[in-house]
Enzyme design. Structure first.
Site, mmCIF file in Angstrom:
data_model
loop_
_atom_site.group_PDB
_atom_site.id
_atom_site.type_symbol
_atom_site.label_atom_id
_atom_site.label_comp_id
_atom_site.label_asym_id
_atom_site.label_seq_id
_atom_site.Cartn_x
_atom_site.Cartn_y
_atom_site.Cartn_z
ATOM 1 N N LYS A 136 27.606 18.710 69.203
ATOM 2 C CA LYS A 136 26.257 18.528 68.670
ATOM 3 C C LYS A 136 25.365 17.767 69.639
ATOM 4 O O LYS A 136 24.143 17.758 69.486
ATOM 5 C CB LYS A 136 26.315 17.785 67.332
ATOM 6 C CG LYS A 136 26.896 16.403 67.381
ATOM 7 C CD LYS A 136 26.923 15.786 65.988
ATOM 8 C CE LYS A 136 27.501 14.381 65.988
ATOM 9 N NZ LYS A 136 28.926 14.366 66.384
ATOM 10 N N LYS A 196 33.777 22.402 75.137
ATOM 11 C CA LYS A 196 33.841 22.402 73.679
ATOM 12 C C LYS A 196 32.433 22.435 73.080
ATOM 13 O O LYS A 196 31.460 22.000 73.703
ATOM 14 C CB LYS A 196 34.585 21.169 73.174
ATOM 15 C CG LYS A 196 33.812 19.871 73.268
ATOM 16 C CD LYS A 196 34.524 18.774 72.477
ATOM 17 C CE LYS A 196 33.677 17.514 72.404
ATOM 18 N NZ LYS A 196 34.271 16.495 71.523
ATOM 19 N N LYS A 230 32.729 12.120 79.809
ATOM 20 C CA LYS A 230 31.416 11.585 79.449
ATOM 21 C C LYS A 230 30.969 10.476 80.386
ATOM 22 O O LYS A 230 29.774 10.307 80.621
ATOM 23 C CB LYS A 230 31.437 11.095 78.000
ATOM 24 C CG LYS A 230 31.601 12.225 76.998
ATOM 25 C CD LYS A 230 31.472 11.731 75.569
ATOM 26 C CE LYS A 230 31.563 12.901 74.593
ATOM 27 N NZ LYS A 230 31.432 12.475 73.179
#
Length: 325
Positions: free
Chosen positions: A163, A160, A80
């Protein structure tokens, strides 16, 4: 009647009318997102993480003894931070996860494959704390289902399912409309060729669909491969979509039947119980830390007092504590 402040004029009656309007109440119905899940009564609770403000004290304590090396090696932080930059929130998030687990002294945590590393860090932190200050925290064990621990994006099976994915077709929400779920599975990315087999290395798209199918259908992956091995990918996609829709139906129906009052009552009750458990942990931690307990008292008093203040005060105080880590 007019009044002026900083060069702006506004009708006083209009302003009074605005003040009289009901404010948006949080968390509202979406705050009950976890309530329909089949957790046995009395064996668990659902509450907003913000209702356990003392958790930030535990996060602070864990941060005092944590080292930067393990935090920097977290896979999710690396992935990230490449996209969002090296931000403190991403770096320290595993400490918040650890605090959320340890403050309730849980003995086991259900996690998917992507969270295994974070749980291992939590275990290391708990062991380090116990070795230094005494046996305060249980060392949580990992609970991982044999099927469904790894769920990938429907548009990129090498990543993965998340959301936060910018592609709305990549993930499926628990409360999503059945027609939308079916469309997403019909558009799911598969692999070259036409053979249906379970192979994450060579056929990650099909392997992902089989994993999801097995989880919701209950049959083993081998049984599903035997049934759909000679069929077109499209037939498999439809079958997976239907299994997911049916599997989520009871949860979705229970959620639709909730009202704001019921949600608020449940969250309030469970949060009160969780705060009691958390306060017990804090007292033991303060005693174990000795002279450091006085400093914890100051922070804890401010956090609990903040429950009766405005949301702005809560956010401000939370930021102060986080920055102190």
């Amino acid at each position: 009647m007019k009044w002026t402040r900083r060069g702006r004029s506004q009708n006083l009656e209009d302003r009074r009318s605005q003040r009289a309007r009901p404010r948006v109440r949080l968390p509202g119905r979406m705050g009950g997102a976890g309530i329909p899940l089949p957790i046995p009564r009395g064996r668990g609770g659902k509450m907003s993480i913000g209702s356990i403000l003392v958790m930030l004290v535990v996060m602070w304590l864990l941060g005092v003894d944590a080292t930067m090396g393990p935090l920097g090696r977290m896979t999710q932080y690396k992935e990230k931070s490449d996209k969002a930059g090296e931000r403190f929130g991403l770096f320290a998030y595993p400490l918040l996860q650890a605090a959320d687990i340890l403050i309730h002294r849980v003995h086991a945590v259900p996690v998917g494959d992507d969270q295994t590393q974070h749980l291992e860090l939590t275990r290391d932190i708990a062991e380090r704390f116990n070795n230094r200050y005494g046996e305060i925290f249980p060392i949580p064990e990992r609970i991982t289902p044999p099927v469904g621990a790894r769920v990938s994006s429907l548009q990129d099976p090498t990543a993965k399912m998340s959301k936060s994915d910018p592609n709305p077709h990549a993930m499926v929400g628990v409360f999503e409309d059945p027609d939308s779920i079916m469309k997403k599975f019909k558009r799911a990315v598969t692999d070259s060729g036409s053979e249906v087999r379970y192979d994450w290395d060579e056929k990650p798209g099909i392997a992902n669909l089989l994993e999801i199918f097995s989880f919701f259908d209950g049959r083993s992956i081998d049984e599903l491969v035997a049934e759909y091995g000679d069929q077109m990918y499209g037939h498999l996609k439809v079958a997976v979509g239907e299994a997911v829709v049916e599997g989520l139906r009871p949860i979705r129906e229970r959620f639709d039947a909730l009202d704001d009052g019921e949600v608020e009552d449940i969250l309030t009750s469970h949060a009160s119980r969780a705060r009691g458990m958390a306060q017990s942990t804090i007292e033991d931690v303060k005693q174990a830390r000795g002279s450091y307990g006085a400093e914890l008292d100051k922070v804890g008093d401010k956090l609990f007092a903040a429950r009766d203040r405005s949301m702005g005060s809560r956010v401000f105080l939370t930021l102060i504590v986080l920055l102190a880590v």
